[in-house]
Design an enzyme around this catalytic site. Structure first.
Site, PDB file in Angstrom:
ATOM      1  CB  CYS A 209      -0.913   0.028   1.286  1.00 19.26           C
ATOM      2  SG  CYS A 209      -1.769   1.314   1.399  1.00 19.26           S
TER       3      CYS A 209
ATOM      4  CB  CYS B 168      -2.911   4.599  -5.840  1.00 21.21           C
ATOM      5  SG  CYS B 168      -4.490   3.838  -5.114  1.00 21.21           S
TER       6      CYS B 168
HETATM    7  N1  DGL Z   1      -4.352   1.137  -1.066  1.00 20.00           N
HETATM    8  C1  DGL Z   1      -3.986   2.637  -0.969  1.00 20.00           C
HETATM    9  C2  DGL Z   1      -2.713   3.012  -1.479  1.00 20.00           C
HETATM   10  O1  DGL Z   1      -2.188   2.367  -2.312  1.00 20.00           O
HETATM   11  C3  DGL Z   1      -5.363   3.219  -1.879  1.00 20.00           C
HETATM   12  C4  DGL Z   1      -6.575   3.234  -1.207  1.00 20.00           C
HETATM   13  C5  DGL Z   1      -6.631   3.959   0.199  1.00 20.00           C
HETATM   14  O2  DGL Z   1      -6.481   5.229   0.023  1.00 20.00           O
HETATM   15  O3  DGL Z   1      -6.730   3.135   1.211  1.00 20.00           O
HETATM   16  O4  DGL Z   1      -2.417   4.156  -1.201  1.00 20.00           O
END
Ligand code: DGL
Length: 270
Positions: free
Chosen positions: A77, A189
């Site tokens: 993430c 993302c």
């Molecule tokens: N998984 C998050 C990222 O890669 C995106 C979704 C979120 O904001 O939780 O930043």
């Protein structure tokens, strides 16, 4: 470092189901590995949370993955990497290897895109943390990096996949002056690889769009080889947990992970 065995699982965590794009790439590169995925759907989205909240969530998740005897933990993430990588690494210490989704990308940029103008899109947390910019500036490769927070994009992808609603949202975000005259755009993302083609189409296929998932998976494989921890042949076991289970999350997994998977509830916060 504590001695690990190759059969121990790889732990992968994200704020929700978007990190399945990274998990998918890791499974493709490393089909024999045992995998434990954890998506913190109870707290999603992380992108708009405070740094301290994301740090607290990430530590607790890392603790849970250590209890599951993971040899390596991947923070899949970008928001959690930006907010909590150093802290998680310190917390885990010698109990497991900790990797993130930003460093492999920075190495890749260093090797392939010196002296270019690079754009980055991600959540508010990822962009405002400036983590990418600091790491790229440190390379001293004359790279100009500009970033734009595209806040609504992740939830819109969860809702609509890659249909034409997404195209109008992309038109709005990608026409921002910050993203003019790019050579390269980084999709920072977990959700964005799903709309990579739409983004490429917006730029009329004239710039390079980088989805870091494969680059991260490759780096994970290299690290396991270096540490002699690659699991030998066979089909690894796979568990996909979420902290809050709903039918919508279960259905949404198809958007991010090509194969059918069984999402299980793991009540980490109860
Ligand atoms: N998984 C998050 C990222 O890669 C995106 C979704 C979120 O904001 O939780 O930043």
């Amino acid at each position: 470092m504590i001695k690990h065995s190759a059969a121990q699982p790889i732990g992968i965590f994200d704020s929700g189901i978007g990190g399945l794009t990274v998990a998918r790439a890791i499974v493709n590169h490393l089909p024999s590995e045992n995998i434990i995925y954890f998506g913190d759907t109870a707290h999603m989205p992380y992108g708009d949370k405070s740094t301290s909240a994301i740090q607290a969530y990430s530590i607790k998740i890392a603790h849970m993955l250590l209890q599951q005897h993971c040899k390596l933990i991947v923070i899949a993430c970008y928001s959690a990497t930006s907010a909590a990588y150093e802290l998680v690494k310190e917390y885990v210490a010698s109990k497991a290897i900790v990797m993130n989704v930003i460093d492999p990308m920075v190495h890749y940029i260093h090797a392939n895109h010196a002296q270019q103008r690079i754009g980055l899109i991600g959540t508010r947390q990822t962009v405002n943390s400036n983590v990418y910019k600091k790491k790229i500036d440190k390379l001293n490769r004359n790279i100009e990096l500009t970033s734009l927070a595209t806040n609504l994009l992740a939830s819109a992808i969860e809702e609509f996949g890659n249909n034409n609603v997404i195209d109008s949202l992309l038109n709005e975000y990608l026409s921002h002056p910050t993203l003019k005259n790019l050579d390269v755009l980084i999709l920072a993302c977990t959700h964005y690889p799903v709309v990579k083609k739409n983004i490429s189409r917006y730029f009329k296929d004239k710039i390079t769009i980088i989805d870091p998932s494969d680059i991260v998976a490759h780096a994970v494989k290299q690290r396991l080889i270096e540490d002699n921890l690659l699991n030998p042949d066979g089909i690894g076991t796979k568990h996909f947990y979420v902290s809050d289970y709903t039918e919508a999350f279960a259905a949404g997994t198809k958007t991010f992970f090509a194969d059918e998977i069984n999402l299980e509830h793991y009540p980490l916060w109860d």
